[in-house]
Enzyme design. Structure first.
Site, PDB file in Angstrom:
ATOM      1  N   SER A 108     -46.233  -5.792  -5.938  1.00  0.00           N
ATOM      2  CA  SER A 108     -45.293  -6.182  -7.045  1.00  0.00           C
ATOM      3  C   SER A 108     -45.311  -5.166  -8.133  1.00  0.00           C
ATOM      4  O   SER A 108     -46.288  -4.358  -8.396  1.00  0.00           O
ATOM      5  CB  SER A 108     -46.092  -7.380  -7.556  1.00  0.00           C
ATOM      6  OG  SER A 108     -45.420  -7.671  -8.760  1.00  0.00           O
ATOM      7  N   TYR A 130     -38.553  -5.786 -10.227  1.00  0.00           N
ATOM      8  CA  TYR A 130     -37.949  -6.582 -10.898  1.00  0.00           C
ATOM      9  C   TYR A 130     -36.712  -6.031 -11.613  1.00  0.00           C
ATOM     10  O   TYR A 130     -37.032  -4.752 -11.842  1.00  0.00           O
ATOM     11  CB  TYR A 130     -38.771  -7.264 -11.743  1.00  0.00           C
ATOM     12  CG  TYR A 130     -39.703  -8.556 -11.015  1.00  0.00           C
ATOM     13  CD1 TYR A 130     -39.189  -9.598 -10.797  1.00  0.00           C
ATOM     14  CD2 TYR A 130     -41.046  -8.259 -11.176  1.00  0.00           C
ATOM     15  CE1 TYR A 130     -39.847 -10.856 -10.293  1.00  0.00           C
ATOM     16  CE2 TYR A 130     -41.731  -9.124 -10.589  1.00  0.00           C
ATOM     17  CZ  TYR A 130     -41.238 -10.409  -9.947  1.00  0.00           C
ATOM     18  OH  TYR A 130     -41.844 -11.512  -9.401  1.00  0.00           O
ATOM     19  N   THR A 156     -36.577  -8.545  -6.163  1.00  0.00           N
ATOM     20  CA  THR A 156     -36.953  -9.956  -6.210  1.00  0.00           C
ATOM     21  C   THR A 156     -35.789 -10.346  -7.484  1.00  0.00           C
ATOM     22  O   THR A 156     -35.385  -9.841  -8.334  1.00  0.00           O
ATOM     23  CB  THR A 156     -38.207 -10.336  -6.845  1.00  0.00           C
ATOM     24  OG1 THR A 156     -39.001  -9.743  -5.762  1.00  0.00           O
ATOM     25  CG2 THR A 156     -38.469 -11.759  -6.944  1.00  0.00           C
ATOM     26  N   LYS A 256     -34.723 -10.183  -2.026  1.00  0.00           N
ATOM     27  CA  LYS A 256     -35.500 -11.375  -1.945  1.00  0.00           C
ATOM     28  C   LYS A 256     -35.207 -12.458  -3.062  1.00  0.00           C
ATOM     29  O   LYS A 256     -34.915 -12.238  -4.203  1.00  0.00           O
ATOM     30  CB  LYS A 256     -37.021 -11.152  -2.256  1.00  0.00           C
ATOM     31  CG  LYS A 256     -38.129 -12.210  -2.057  1.00  0.00           C
ATOM     32  CD  LYS A 256     -39.509 -11.713  -2.440  1.00  0.00           C
ATOM     33  CE  LYS A 256     -40.492 -12.617  -2.164  1.00  0.00           C
ATOM     34  NZ  LYS A 256     -40.365 -13.729  -3.403  1.00  0.00           N
ATOM     35  N   HIS A 280     -39.365 -18.459  -4.436  1.00  0.00           N
ATOM     36  CA  HIS A 280     -40.395 -17.905  -5.246  1.00  0.00           C
ATOM     37  C   HIS A 280     -41.785 -18.951  -4.954  1.00  0.00           C
ATOM     38  O   HIS A 280     -42.215 -19.165  -6.181  1.00  0.00           O
ATOM     39  CB  HIS A 280     -39.996 -17.819  -6.539  1.00  0.00           C
ATOM     40  CG  HIS A 280     -40.744 -16.227  -7.104  1.00  0.00           C
ATOM     41  ND1 HIS A 280     -40.246 -15.166  -7.178  1.00  0.00           N
ATOM     42  CD2 HIS A 280     -42.059 -16.318  -7.917  1.00  0.00           C
ATOM     43  CE1 HIS A 280     -41.086 -14.227  -7.722  1.00  0.00           C
ATOM     44  NE2 HIS A 280     -42.305 -14.979  -8.088  1.00  0.00           N
TER      45      HIS A 280
END
Length: 398
Positions: A108, A130, A156, A256, A280
């Site tokens: 992440s 992100y 994401t 995603k 999520h």
């Protein structure tokens, strides 16, 4: 003395609950609002049955596959999750565990360890992005990941992080320091082994609840909540933004957060090489169906053009097999490996992957399949109305 080995993912969860302070554990199991999606992600798997063969099982079964250009030993990869403070080694421990079991690691942007450290432990690392701050800053993070050895990007799109939880959001400190430990003293007193693991690291306590991958290499980076604030102040991406990023990155590229057929087709059209059917983990828009309900129609629509993965609710190897039979190329796990990490560090994550591998192998044997690549819907008993398909469009509509 309790045997550190556990036999089920749910036992890992039980041990995680026993070891972690209440607030930390609550953060692992919470979902948005009422938790409808969170529960359905797990429970929907139970609605699908198997149609087994009892004669002709193969003595050896093949579980390996290739995802985003990386050969993996089983069709399970690590889903990126932020700030893994359930264990002092966090994402580095997960990287070592996944490498030891021959699978890929999703890291992440909000991870507590820098991409350089993680990719050094697992060369099959995919870096998750992100849409946070400017295009230039996003591209810089992607280029940093590439330089560190990341083999692909995961963008994401499925996180709104609803603050509305019917059971309340746990209080999470911004860093694990003496002040935080004092504030959480009643909880810590009940979980001394967890507290000791942070003190007994051979170095002073540092602000581990930070996001170093959002800073320049070598810098600490913003706190998790500071990073979240930056994300909230950044305009959400458009499909044109995602296409721009795809054009900057010439390697494997996953979108995603897909739940609709039209979005799956848009991901394909911008050149994504993979997508993840994901809500999520129930932390987005509550009331979204379980991902396993939406998987089949999406795989049917775009599975010949790109790889399709499932993220959400996987607790057993049989869950993985059901997803593969419905068209997934692999699954991504989140809470399952975090519980393993909390229960027993790196060894606990390896333990979880071994449990899933064993369950996949057993299900293949029972179905009379020699390879995961032979699985089809004929291996399943799917009740009427189980699958959910929405977002139907024609090419002219898009």
């Amino acid at each position: 003395m309790v045997n550190p080995w556990f036999e089920t993912v749910l036992e890992a969860q039980r041990r995680a609950q026993k070891r972690l302070p209440k607030s930390v554990y609550s953060a692992l199991v919470a979902g948005s609002e009422k938790g409808i999606t969170l529960a359905d992600n797990v429970e929907a798997f139970s609605e699908i049955g198997f149609a087994p063969h009892v004669v002709g099982a193969h003595a050896d079964r093949e579980l390996s596959t290739t995802i985003m250009g990386q050969e993996i030993a089983l069709p399970v990869i690590i889903s990126p999750t932020g700030v893994q403070a359930v264990d002092k080694d966090g994402e580095v421990a997960v990287a070592r565990a996944s490498a030891a079991r021959g699978t890929a690691m999703g890291l992440s942007s909000f991870a507590s360890k820098p991409v350089e450290e993680v990719a050094a432990q697992n060369p099959k690392t995919f870096f998750q992005i992100y849409w946070l701050n400017s295009r230039e800053e996003i591209l810089a993070r992607a280029e940093r990941a590439r330089a560190a050895g990341a083999k692909g990007l995961i963008v994401t799109t499925d996180w709104s992080f609803s603050m509305g939880r019917d059971w309340g959001s746990p209080a999470i400190p911004e860093k694990v320091d003496l002040k935080a430990l004092v504030k959480l003293a009643p909880e810590i007193a009940m979980r001394p082994r967890y507290a000791w693991s942070w003190f007994n690291r051979g170095k002073p306590i540092v602000p581990d609840l930070t996001a170093p991958n959002l800073a320049e290499p070598g810098q600490i980076g913003p706190t998790f909540f500071g990073a979240y604030g930056q994300w909230m102040q950044t305009a959400p991406p458009s499909w044109e933004d995602l296409q721009w990023l795809r054009e900057q990155w010439d390697g494997p590229f996953m979108v995603k957060g897909i739940t609709r057929l039209d979005d799956a087709k848009r991901a394909r059209d911008i050149g994504a090489t993979a997508l993840s059917v994901s809500n999520h983990g129930g932390n987005n828009l509550d009331g979204t169906p379980a991902t396993i309900r939406m998987l089949g129609p999406i795989a049917d629509a775009v599975g010949n053009d790109m790889q399709v993965l499932l993220d959400g609710g996987v607790r057993r190897g049989s869950d993985v097999v059901k997803a593969l039979a419905l068209g997934a190329d692999a699954v991504m796990i989140g809470r399952a490996y975090l519980w393993g990490l909390a229960a027993n560090g790196q060894a606990g994550v390896e333990n979880v992957l071994d449990i899933l591998r064993g369950g996949i192998d057993s299900a293949l044997m029972g179905l009379g399949r020699k390879s995961i690549h032979e699985l089809t819907r004929d291996d399943l008993i799917i009740p009427d109305g189980f699958e959910k398909r929405f977002g139907e469009t024609t090419d002219e509509d898009r």
